[in-house]
Design a protein around this motif. Structure first.
Motif, mmCIF file in Angstrom:
data_model
loop_
_atom_site.group_PDB
_atom_site.id
_atom_site.type_symbol
_atom_site.label_atom_id
_atom_site.label_comp_id
_atom_site.label_asym_id
_atom_site.label_seq_id
_atom_site.Cartn_x
_atom_site.Cartn_y
_atom_site.Cartn_z
ATOM 1 N N TRP A 185 -10.702 6.686 0.271
ATOM 2 C CA TRP A 185 -9.620 6.857 1.244
ATOM 3 C C TRP A 185 -9.127 8.291 1.319
ATOM 4 O O TRP A 185 -8.515 8.686 2.321
ATOM 5 C CB TRP A 185 -8.437 5.942 0.897
ATOM 6 N N VAL A 186 -9.314 9.045 0.259
ATOM 7 C CA VAL A 186 -8.755 10.398 0.226
ATOM 8 C C VAL A 186 -9.814 11.486 0.356
ATOM 9 O O VAL A 186 -9.493 12.650 0.502
ATOM 10 C CB VAL A 186 -7.922 10.637 -1.050
ATOM 11 N N GLU A 187 -11.097 11.101 0.288
ATOM 12 C CA GLU A 187 -12.147 12.110 0.455
ATOM 13 C C GLU A 187 -12.347 12.394 1.923
ATOM 14 O O GLU A 187 -12.381 11.494 2.738
ATOM 15 C CB GLU A 187 -13.444 11.609 -0.173
ATOM 16 N N ARG A 188 -12.472 13.667 2.222
ATOM 17 C CA ARG A 188 -12.680 14.056 3.615
ATOM 18 C C ARG A 188 -13.977 14.808 3.749
ATOM 19 O O ARG A 188 -14.383 15.458 2.825
ATOM 20 C CB ARG A 188 -11.541 14.960 4.099
ATOM 21 N N TRP A 230 -1.942 15.951 -1.596
ATOM 22 C CA TRP A 230 -3.220 15.585 -2.203
ATOM 23 C C TRP A 230 -4.166 16.744 -2.060
ATOM 24 O O TRP A 230 -4.206 17.346 -0.984
ATOM 25 C CB TRP A 230 -3.793 14.322 -1.531
ATOM 26 N N THR A 273 0.845 -1.194 0.000
ATOM 27 C CA THR A 273 0.000 0.000 0.000
ATOM 28 C C THR A 273 0.883 1.248 0.000
ATOM 29 O O THR A 273 0.556 2.248 0.622
ATOM 30 C CB THR A 273 -0.924 0.004 1.235
ATOM 31 N N LEU A 324 -5.067 2.881 -4.803
ATOM 32 C CA LEU A 324 -5.588 4.034 -4.084
ATOM 33 C C LEU A 324 -7.065 4.151 -4.444
ATOM 34 O O LEU A 324 -7.424 4.052 -5.615
ATOM 35 C CB LEU A 324 -4.828 5.302 -4.500
ATOM 36 N N ALA A 332 -1.003 4.450 -1.213
ATOM 37 C CA ALA A 332 -1.998 4.907 -0.244
ATOM 38 C C ALA A 332 -1.308 5.448 1.007
ATOM 39 O O ALA A 332 -1.708 6.495 1.544
ATOM 40 C CB ALA A 332 -2.940 3.754 0.118
ATOM 41 N N ASP A 333 -0.280 4.787 1.465
ATOM 42 C CA ASP A 333 0.440 5.256 2.652
ATOM 43 C C ASP A 333 1.037 6.644 2.413
ATOM 44 O O ASP A 333 0.967 7.520 3.287
ATOM 45 C CB ASP A 333 1.570 4.285 3.008
ATOM 46 N N VAL A 389 0.107 8.952 0.287
ATOM 47 C CA VAL A 389 -0.911 9.997 0.177
ATOM 48 C C VAL A 389 -1.525 10.294 1.547
ATOM 49 O O VAL A 389 -1.656 11.446 1.952
ATOM 50 C CB VAL A 389 -2.005 9.572 -0.831
ATOM 51 N N LEU A 390 -1.872 9.248 2.267
ATOM 52 C CA LEU A 390 -2.568 9.446 3.537
ATOM 53 C C LEU A 390 -1.652 10.031 4.610
ATOM 54 O O LEU A 390 -2.119 10.685 5.542
ATOM 55 C CB LEU A 390 -3.186 8.122 4.016
ATOM 56 N N SER A 391 -0.358 9.828 4.494
ATOM 57 C CA SER A 391 0.579 10.396 5.465
ATOM 58 C C SER A 391 0.966 11.832 5.115
ATOM 59 O O SER A 391 1.630 12.508 5.893
ATOM 60 C CB SER A 391 1.848 9.545 5.518
#
Ligand SMILES: [Zn+2]
Length: 67
Positions: free
Chosen positions: A64-67, A20, A7, A60, A10-11, A13-15
């Motif tokens: 996972w990236v929508e807030r 993003w 991942t 990805l 994803a890691d 981007v999310l970190s």
């Protein structure tokens, strides 16, 4: 195409390692090019979501990236 188990993308981007959204003018678009390696990603788009996969860095998903 074989999708790896890792991942990394994803890691990253999310970190926050990869900023993003990739394109601030189109924040809901799926990425077409992996920001880690520049390879073309395989993108699946449905009406409400997308999933993009790099052959090296994994999947990805928009959820996972929508807030
Ligand atoms: Zn990649």
């Amino acid at each position: 195409m074989k999708i790896p188990d890792n991942t990394n993308l994803a890691d990253a981007v999310l970190s926050g390692e990869v900023p993003w959204p990739l394109n601030p003018e189109r924040p809901y678009d799926a990425p077409r090019i992996c920001p880690l390696c520049g390879r073309r990603m395989v993108v699946k788009i449905s009406p409400m979501a997308w999933e993009a996969a790099c052959s090296r860095h994994g999947i990805l998903r928009s959820e996972w990236v929508e807030r």
